[in-house]
Scaffold this motif. Structure first.
Motif, PDB file in Angstrom:
ATOM      1  N   MET A 212       0.977  -1.276   0.009  1.00 29.69           N
ATOM      2  CA  MET A 212      -0.216  -0.157   0.143  1.00 29.69           C
ATOM      3  C   MET A 212       0.859   1.108   0.089  1.00 29.69           C
ATOM      4  SD  MET A 212      -2.962  -1.002  -0.200  1.00 29.69           S
ATOM      5  CE  MET A 212      -3.817   0.566  -0.271  1.00 29.69           C
ATOM      6  N   GLY A 213       2.029   1.160  -0.252  1.00 26.21           N
ATOM      7  CA  GLY A 213       3.189   2.211  -0.050  1.00 26.21           C
ATOM      8  C   GLY A 213       3.520   2.860   1.361  1.00 26.21           C
ATOM      9  N   ASP A 214       4.405   3.700   1.588  1.00 29.21           N
ATOM     10  CA  ASP A 214       4.794   4.203   2.710  1.00 29.21           C
ATOM     11  C   ASP A 214       5.109   2.871   3.636  1.00 29.21           C
ATOM     12  OD1 ASP A 214       4.054   6.905   2.396  1.00 29.21           O
ATOM     13  OD2 ASP A 214       2.004   6.291   2.298  1.00 29.21           O
ATOM     14  N   GLU A 215       5.808   1.852   3.096  1.00 30.36           N
ATOM     15  CA  GLU A 215       6.085   0.673   3.876  1.00 30.36           C
ATOM     16  C   GLU A 215       4.931   0.072   4.609  1.00 30.36           C
ATOM     17  OE1 GLU A 215       9.692   1.029   6.028  1.00 30.36           O
ATOM     18  OE2 GLU A 215      10.377   2.603   4.889  1.00 30.36           O
ATOM     19  N   CYS A 216       3.650   0.262   4.093  1.00 31.74           N
ATOM     20  CA  CYS A 216       2.549  -0.447   4.618  1.00 31.74           C
ATOM     21  C   CYS A 216       2.459  -1.608   3.747  1.00 31.74           C
ATOM     22  CB  CYS A 216       1.429   0.483   4.682  1.00 31.74           C
ATOM     23  SG  CYS A 216      -0.301  -0.136   5.323  1.00 31.74           S
ATOM     24  N   GLN A 217       2.077  -2.906   4.345  1.00 35.41           N
ATOM     25  CA  GLN A 217       1.686  -4.066   3.702  1.00 35.41           C
ATOM     26  C   GLN A 217       0.224  -4.284   4.296  1.00 35.41           C
ATOM     27  OE1 GLN A 217       3.479  -5.999   1.442  1.00 35.41           O
ATOM     28  NE2 GLN A 217       4.992  -4.372   1.547  1.00 35.41           N
ATOM     29  N   LEU A 218      -0.702  -4.644   3.234  1.00 28.54           N
ATOM     30  CA  LEU A 218      -1.884  -5.147   3.533  1.00 28.54           C
ATOM     31  C   LEU A 218      -2.202  -6.682   3.362  1.00 28.54           C
ATOM     32  CD1 LEU A 218      -5.049  -4.731   3.930  1.00 28.54           C
ATOM     33  CD2 LEU A 218      -5.166  -4.195   1.651  1.00 28.54           C
ATOM     34  N   VAL A 219      -2.480  -7.374   4.257  1.00 28.60           N
ATOM     35  CA  VAL A 219      -3.003  -8.751   4.217  1.00 28.60           C
ATOM     36  C   VAL A 219      -4.438  -8.998   4.203  1.00 28.60           C
ATOM     37  CG1 VAL A 219      -2.455 -11.138   5.177  1.00 28.60           C
ATOM     38  CG2 VAL A 219      -0.694  -9.418   5.286  1.00 28.60           C
ATOM     39  N   ILE A 220      -4.834  -9.751   3.358  1.00 25.71           N
ATOM     40  CA  ILE A 220      -6.324  -9.999   3.056  1.00 25.71           C
ATOM     41  C   ILE A 220      -6.568 -11.431   3.326  1.00 25.71           C
ATOM     42  CG2 ILE A 220      -8.408  -9.765   1.481  1.00 25.71           C
ATOM     43  CD1 ILE A 220      -6.665  -7.653   0.179  1.00 25.71           C
ATOM     44  N   MET A 221      -7.471 -11.855   4.294  1.00 26.06           N
ATOM     45  CA  MET A 221      -7.686 -13.119   4.650  1.00 26.06           C
ATOM     46  C   MET A 221      -9.065 -13.714   4.820  1.00 26.06           C
ATOM     47  SD  MET A 221      -5.055 -13.784   7.935  1.00 26.06           S
ATOM     48  CE  MET A 221      -4.745 -11.951   8.545  1.00 26.06           C
ATOM     49  N   GLU A 284       6.691   5.356  10.126  1.00 25.50           N
ATOM     50  CA  GLU A 284       6.182   6.125   8.728  1.00 25.50           C
ATOM     51  C   GLU A 284       4.778   6.533   8.998  1.00 25.50           C
ATOM     52  OE1 GLU A 284       8.171   5.985   5.761  1.00 25.50           O
ATOM     53  OE2 GLU A 284       9.712   5.434   7.090  1.00 25.50           O
ATOM     54  N   THR A 285       4.146   6.241  10.161  1.00 28.91           N
ATOM     55  CA  THR A 285       2.784   6.816  10.085  1.00 28.91           C
ATOM     56  C   THR A 285       2.847   7.257  11.626  1.00 28.91           C
ATOM     57  OG1 THR A 285       0.421   6.456   9.836  1.00 28.91           O
ATOM     58  CG2 THR A 285       1.759   4.562  10.742  1.00 28.91           C
ATOM     59  N   ALA A 286       1.788   8.321  11.872  1.00 30.49           N
ATOM     60  CA  ALA A 286       1.310   8.778  13.311  1.00 30.49           C
ATOM     61  C   ALA A 286       0.109   8.075  13.579  1.00 30.49           C
ATOM     62  CB  ALA A 286       1.249  10.296  13.064  1.00 30.49           C
ATOM     63  N   LEU A 287       0.040   8.000  14.813  1.00 33.02           N
ATOM     64  CA  LEU A 287      -1.282   7.518  15.400  1.00 33.02           C
ATOM     65  C   LEU A 287      -2.585   8.319  15.274  1.00 33.02           C
ATOM     66  CD1 LEU A 287       0.215   6.203  18.648  1.00 33.02           C
ATOM     67  CD2 LEU A 287      -0.518   4.516  17.037  1.00 33.02           C
ATOM     68  N   ALA A 288      -3.542   7.829  15.248  1.00 32.59           N
ATOM     69  CA  ALA A 288      -4.896   8.646  15.196  1.00 32.59           C
ATOM     70  C   ALA A 288      -5.314   9.048  16.448  1.00 32.59           C
ATOM     71  CB  ALA A 288      -6.175   7.749  14.931  1.00 32.59           C
ATOM     72  N   THR A 409       1.038   3.631  -4.191  1.00 30.31           N
ATOM     73  CA  THR A 409       2.391   3.491  -4.416  1.00 30.31           C
ATOM     74  C   THR A 409       2.383   4.371  -6.028  1.00 30.31           C
ATOM     75  OG1 THR A 409       2.005   1.519  -5.419  1.00 30.31           O
ATOM     76  CG2 THR A 409       2.619   1.296  -3.144  1.00 30.31           C
ATOM     77  N   GLU A 410       3.865   4.492  -6.136  1.00 31.69           N
ATOM     78  CA  GLU A 410       4.049   5.190  -7.558  1.00 31.69           C
ATOM     79  C   GLU A 410       3.793   3.969  -8.678  1.00 31.69           C
ATOM     80  OE1 GLU A 410       5.257   8.479  -9.834  1.00 31.69           O
ATOM     81  OE2 GLU A 410       4.727   8.308  -7.772  1.00 31.69           O
ATOM     82  N   ALA A 411       4.010   2.608  -8.065  1.00 25.51           N
ATOM     83  CA  ALA A 411       3.697   1.653  -9.227  1.00 25.51           C
ATOM     84  C   ALA A 411       2.174   1.487  -9.542  1.00 25.51           C
ATOM     85  CB  ALA A 411       4.288   0.270  -8.714  1.00 25.51           C
ATOM     86  N   ASP A 412       1.511   1.620  -8.585  1.00 27.90           N
ATOM     87  CA  ASP A 412      -0.098   1.581  -8.575  1.00 27.90           C
ATOM     88  C   ASP A 412      -0.559   2.763  -9.455  1.00 27.90           C
ATOM     89  OD1 ASP A 412      -0.712  -0.859  -7.440  1.00 27.90           O
ATOM     90  OD2 ASP A 412      -0.964  -0.324  -5.629  1.00 27.90           O
ATOM     91  N   SER A 413       0.018   3.868  -9.006  1.00 27.81           N
ATOM     92  CA  SER A 413      -0.571   5.248  -9.623  1.00 27.81           C
ATOM     93  C   SER A 413      -0.200   5.216 -11.030  1.00 27.81           C
ATOM     94  CB  SER A 413       0.197   6.349  -8.997  1.00 27.81           C
ATOM     95  OG  SER A 413      -0.087   6.421  -7.596  1.00 27.81           O
ATOM     96  N   GLN A 414       0.942   4.627 -11.426  1.00 24.84           N
ATOM     97  CA  GLN A 414       1.373   4.590 -12.946  1.00 24.84           C
ATOM     98  C   GLN A 414       0.404   3.641 -13.759  1.00 24.84           C
ATOM     99  OE1 GLN A 414       3.415   6.558 -14.416  1.00 24.84           O
ATOM    100  NE2 GLN A 414       3.650   7.638 -12.458  1.00 24.84           N
ATOM    101  N   GLY A 415      -0.362   2.755 -12.923  1.00 23.49           N
ATOM    102  CA  GLY A 415      -1.163   1.852 -13.658  1.00 23.49           C
ATOM    103  C   GLY A 415      -2.612   2.551 -13.795  1.00 23.49           C
ATOM    104  N   ALA A 416      -2.898   3.404 -13.168  1.00 29.06           N
ATOM    105  CA  ALA A 416      -4.282   4.319 -13.191  1.00 29.06           C
ATOM    106  C   ALA A 416      -4.022   5.543 -13.876  1.00 29.06           C
ATOM    107  CB  ALA A 416      -4.605   4.605 -11.663  1.00 29.06           C
TER     108      ALA A 416
END
Length: 594
Positions: A212-221, A284-288, A409-416
């Motif tokens: 997901m960018g910003d060193e964030c990984q999304l796992v879908i289960m 890489e991210t602040a807390l809500a 991510t820049e890679a995803d953005s370039q595909g859009a």
């Protein structure tokens, strides 16, 4: 970990000693990048017991199959494998066909089809190869005569392809033939540290892992339930994470956990039956901001300002844009987007409004800046403002506390539509160096900011791993509550985003006093979405001339014809300032000269 090619024993030994052959991996906690529905696996599928001819004298009957619903990175992995295999086929031949796993309703898949399966395809052999596979591990094997390359992450799949190509290169014969030996197997791990810090949901399987960018990984289960969600929270605690915040919206469950290094946001949505888990470094991210940590002193009345971004000219880029400003009761502000960066006009408009509305015009605090997405008519004003007024420096009258966004991510953005997020990211990095908290927002997160409450409704991570081709699908949608009234801020929400929101949330939660029209009234918002929101007041970020055309479109029909809607406020060349709580009358409208 050193990769190995291992000969298995007979089928009986495979069944009896399966646990000894399960690959040493990052155990519960690594993953991939695409989701297709796999066939239900009811029985163990045996690894092939015979040799499998893959290339015969420079020719192959095999085709490469990747998931129909695949991220751009997985598609690139399949393309890369095809190009590498062609290296072993004599010049002049067309090579090996690349396709997806789409199957027509009445089509029967032959057990003898000659295919290379890459990633989580809908074939039963892919499901078998991924069984018991660690999140950052990979496996290459032959099942039912099909070559199966299994792995969840881009890195793992690419390592698997690299190992496989190396094996083919080392074993291809002089006449250009290559045969997979009996019980062929390559296994390994990509050793991705971040993913290894996650537990796996019990009695579930991984549908995808997406960067997901910003060193964030999304796992879908898959196969998640409320009960399993509670068990997963317990697993996080066992891993050493502490609970930071929880939220329930209808039948959907959300939770945030953290340890000394990482932040984990997990959520279960009933309609999808999935558990989606983000893990990212706290660096890489602040807390809500939580309610119990939210301290302020009220000194003024809340306002909301719709800033017109229309300008005279023939260019379509002067006809829309989006810029909203909320003044909180302590005199600080929340900004949504900010309009264009063209000639710095919209950045200056923000300055003018805040200077006019701030209790102390020489010391102005922007408590939060929400960027819905990285289109220039939305984040451009953010760039212009920061270049003009250098917030969080000794010479500036502005202090920004927090920026809330979820940038692809820049890679995803370039595909859009070939969009780029690099300019926005550059400004964010400069702000971070000055002490501004950058937040990677996630669905279900709640931000308590002075007397306001912002709930994240939707962003791109609810859409992936479907291939991201329309940039507006990356829009972050939020619900803001202030002075007893609610605002649904849709940004440029796309039809895909609208569809997911409608499936996820109920009307009790979605109903709002105000709605900001999605994508300026172009395609995006749907009748189903607007009927859920069911507003009294409509904020329409569009040129008045365009409004005359687009108000009659079917997607706008609900807003135009609703008996509940009291009024529609079209941005155009005007600045609207609404006092809160708003009664339908207590507002001012000021027209810009140009």
């Amino acid at each position: 970990m050193k990769n190995r090619t291992t000969k298995l024993l007979s089928l009986l030994l495979v069944l009896l000693m399966l646990t000894s052959l399960v690959l040493t991996s990052c155990k519960p906690g690594e993953g991939a990048g695409e989701t297709t529905t796999s066939e239900t696996v009811t029985d163990e599928l045996p690894l092939t017991q015979t040799k499998t001819e893959f290339i015969v004298k420079g020719k192959t009957e095999y085709k490469i199959v990747r998931p129909e619903v695949a991220s751009s990175t997985i598609i690139n992995t399949a393309v890369n494998f095809r190009e590498r295999v062609i290296e072993f086929i004599p010049e002049g031949l067309t090579g090996i066909k690349l396709t997806d796993d789409f199957v027509k309703r009445d089509q029967v898949i032959s057990d003898t089809e000659k295919v290379v399966l890459i990633g989580l395809t809908n074939r039963k052999e892919s499901a078998q190869a991924h069984k018991d596979l660690g999140l950052c591990s990979y496996r290459v094997t032959v099942i039912n005569g099909k070559l199966v390359i299994a792995g969840y992450t881009e890195k793992a799949l690419n390592m698997a392809v690299g190992d496989l190509i190396k094996h083919i290169k080392n074993n291809i014969t002089e006449d250009g033939s290559f045969t997979f030996e009996e019980n062929f197997l390559i296994e390994g791990t990509s050793n991705e540290t971040l993913l290894s810090a996650l537990p796996m949901l019990e009695d579930s399987s991984v549908n995808a892992i997406h960067d997901m960018g910003d060193e964030c990984q999304l796992v879908i289960m898959s196969d998640a339930t409320p009960e399993k969600f509670d068990k997963y929270k317990a697993q996080l605690k066992e891993k050493g994470y502490e609970e930071y915040a929880v939220n329930t919206i209808g039948d959907n469950l959300f939770a945030t956990y953290k340890d000394s290094k990482n932040l984990v946001t997990a959520y279960y949505t009933k309609y999808s039956g999935e558990l989606r888990v983000n893990i990212e470094p706290l660096s890489e991210t602040a807390l809500a901001t939580r309610e119990q940590d939210n301290k302020y002193t009220a000194v003024t009345t809340p306002l909301v300002t719709q800033i017109g971004v229309e300008r005279k000219g023939n260019s379509s880029s002067y006809q829309n844009g989006m810029s909203y400003l909320f003044r909180l009761s302590d005199g600080s502000f929340i900004i949504y987007d900010g309009g264009f960066s063209n000639s710095n006009t919209d950045g200056k408009k923000l300055n003018d409004v805040m200077t006019e509305q701030a209790p102390d015009p020489k010391n102005i605090t922007i408590a939060a800046w929400v960027i819905t997405h990285a289109h220039s008519d939305h984040y451009g004003g953010f760039i212009a403002f920061n270049n003009l007024y250098s917030p969080n420096t000794a010479s500036s009258k502005y202090k920004i506390e927090m920026v809330i966004r979820n940038t692809p991510t820049e890679a995803d953005s370039q595909g859009a539509e070939n969009k780029s997020t690099s300019k926005q990211v550059a400004v964010e990095k400069a702000l971070k160096s000055r002490g501004v908290a950058l937040v990677k927002s996630h669905p279900g997160q709640v931000f308590y900011i002075r007397d306001s409450k912002i709930t994240v409704i939707y962003n791109l991570e609810m859409f992936v791993p479907s291939n991201f081709t329309y940039f507006n699908t990356s829009t972050t949608v939020t619900k803001l509550e202030l002075a007893g009234q609610s605002f649904m801020m849709l940004g440029d929400c796309s039809e895909d985003g609208s569809r997911i929101i409608v499936k996820t949330y109920n009307k009790d939660f979605m109903m709002c006093d105000f709605v900001q029209v999605a994508h300026h009234g172009y395609q995006g918002g749907t009748t189903a979405l607007y009927s859920l929101i069911d507003p009294y007041y409509v904020l329409w970020p569009m040129a008045t001339t365009h409004y005359a055309t687009y108000k009659d479109k079917s997607r706008s029909e609900y807003l135009i014809s609703s008996k509940k809607v009291v009024d529609i406020y079209t941005a155009g060349y005007s600045k609207f300032v609404f006092q809160l709580p708003f009664d339908g009358k207590n507002y001012t409208k000021t027209d810009y000269a140009s």
